[in-house]
Design a protein around this motif. Sequence first.
Motif, short mmCIF file in Angstrom:
data_model
loop_
_atom_site.label_atom_id
_atom_site.label_comp_id
_atom_site.label_asym_id
_atom_site.label_seq_id
_atom_site.Cartn_x
_atom_site.Cartn_y
_atom_site.Cartn_z
N GLN A 1 0.79 -0.96 -0.03
CA GLN A 1 -0.22 -0.37 -0.50
C GLN A 1 0.72 1.04 0.15
O GLN A 1 2.09 1.45 1.31
CB GLN A 1 -1.04 0.16 1.21
CG GLN A 1 -2.59 1.18 0.90
CD GLN A 1 -2.99 1.05 0.03
OE1 GLN A 1 -3.41 -0.26 -0.52
NE2 GLN A 1 -3.88 1.96 -0.07
N VAL A 2 0.52 2.40 -0.75
CA VAL A 2 1.28 3.74 -1.57
C VAL A 2 0.24 4.67 -0.13
O VAL A 2 -1.22 4.51 -0.04
CB VAL A 2 1.56 3.78 -2.55
CG1 VAL A 2 1.81 5.82 -2.85
CG2 VAL A 2 1.87 3.32 -3.48
N GLN A 3 1.00 4.75 0.74
CA GLN A 3 0.69 6.65 1.56
C GLN A 3 1.33 7.75 0.83
O GLN A 3 2.67 7.79 0.61
CB GLN A 3 0.71 6.14 3.14
CG GLN A 3 0.22 4.98 3.64
CD GLN A 3 1.25 3.39 3.23
OE1 GLN A 3 1.99 4.03 3.46
NE2 GLN A 3 0.21 2.96 3.44
N LEU A 4 0.73 8.94 0.11
CA LEU A 4 0.84 10.20 0.17
C LEU A 4 0.67 11.20 1.33
O LEU A 4 -0.29 10.61 1.20
CB LEU A 4 0.64 10.27 -1.04
CG LEU A 4 0.71 9.27 -1.88
CD1 LEU A 4 0.40 9.80 -3.23
CD2 LEU A 4 2.26 8.85 -2.40
N VAL A 5 1.64 11.85 1.69
CA VAL A 5 1.01 12.82 2.52
C VAL A 5 1.83 14.23 1.66
O VAL A 5 2.23 14.41 1.67
CB VAL A 5 2.06 12.79 4.07
CG1 VAL A 5 0.96 13.40 5.38
CG2 VAL A 5 0.70 11.38 4.60
N GLU A 6 0.72 14.97 1.56
CA GLU A 6 1.36 16.36 1.17
C GLU A 6 0.98 17.52 2.74
O GLU A 6 0.72 17.27 3.65
CB GLU A 6 -0.06 16.83 0.39
CG GLU A 6 0.14 16.07 -1.23
CD GLU A 6 -1.24 15.47 -0.75
OE1 GLU A 6 -2.36 14.95 -1.40
OE2 GLU A 6 -2.08 14.83 0.52
N SER A 7 2.08 18.32 2.04
CA SER A 7 2.35 19.10 3.26
C SER A 7 2.42 20.29 2.38
O SER A 7 2.87 20.96 1.37
CB SER A 7 3.20 19.28 4.30
OG SER A 7 4.03 18.77 3.68
N GLY A 8 2.09 21.40 2.94
CA GLY A 8 3.07 23.41 2.84
C GLY A 8 1.88 24.31 2.29
O GLY A 8 1.91 25.57 1.56
N GLY A 9 0.38 23.61 2.13
CA GLY A 9 -0.06 24.58 1.97
C GLY A 9 -0.42 25.64 2.86
O GLY A 9 -0.12 25.57 3.07
N GLY A 10 -1.45 26.81 2.32
CA GLY A 10 -2.26 27.69 3.02
C GLY A 10 -2.64 28.76 2.64
O GLY A 10 -2.91 29.15 1.20
N LEU A 11 -2.42 29.52 3.37
CA LEU A 11 -2.81 31.44 2.94
C LEU A 11 -1.97 32.23 2.37
O LEU A 11 -1.32 32.48 2.80
CB LEU A 11 -3.67 32.12 4.13
CG LEU A 11 -4.15 33.61 3.74
CD1 LEU A 11 -5.47 33.68 1.96
CD2 LEU A 11 -5.05 34.02 5.20
N ALA A 23 5.14 13.99 0.12
CA ALA A 23 6.30 12.45 0.94
C ALA A 23 5.41 11.52 0.96
O ALA A 23 4.07 11.35 0.66
CB ALA A 23 6.63 12.74 2.81
N ALA A 24 6.85 10.06 0.22
CA ALA A 24 5.81 8.98 0.30
C ALA A 24 6.13 8.07 1.27
O ALA A 24 7.35 7.88 1.30
CB ALA A 24 5.97 8.72 -1.90
#
Length: 124
Positions: A1-11, A23-24
């Motif tokens: 199983q592959v997990q992907l986690v995004e970050s860095g969003g904002g206003l 990050a994978a």
Amino acid sequence: QVQLVESGGGLVQAGGSLRLSCAASGHTFSTYSMGWFRQAPGKERDFVAAINWNVGSTKFADSVKGRFTMSRDNAKNTVYLQMNSLKPEDTAVYYCAARSGGTLRIDGGNYNYWGQGTQVTVSS
């Protein structure tokens, strides 16, 4: 199983910049091509950018060409989306996606794995 986690969003204000990370884990990252998609409220999910697994070739939607760049660090199992000169119309939830193989695809149906998304809001 592959997990992907995004970050860095904002206003951010119009004209500003953000860098999204994805990050994978759970697979041999270096053999997967990666994509970024976005979905604004009430709209369909749209292709933003893609990068293949081997030579690092990239493809971008016309709406972001010249403003966004995509890169990957296979040693860190991470892809990045550098977004410059942001516009209010870039406001959306941004999703990272992965697919096996080296062909760049703009259709989300070709991707096997998706992250949970990160919100990007650009104020005018």
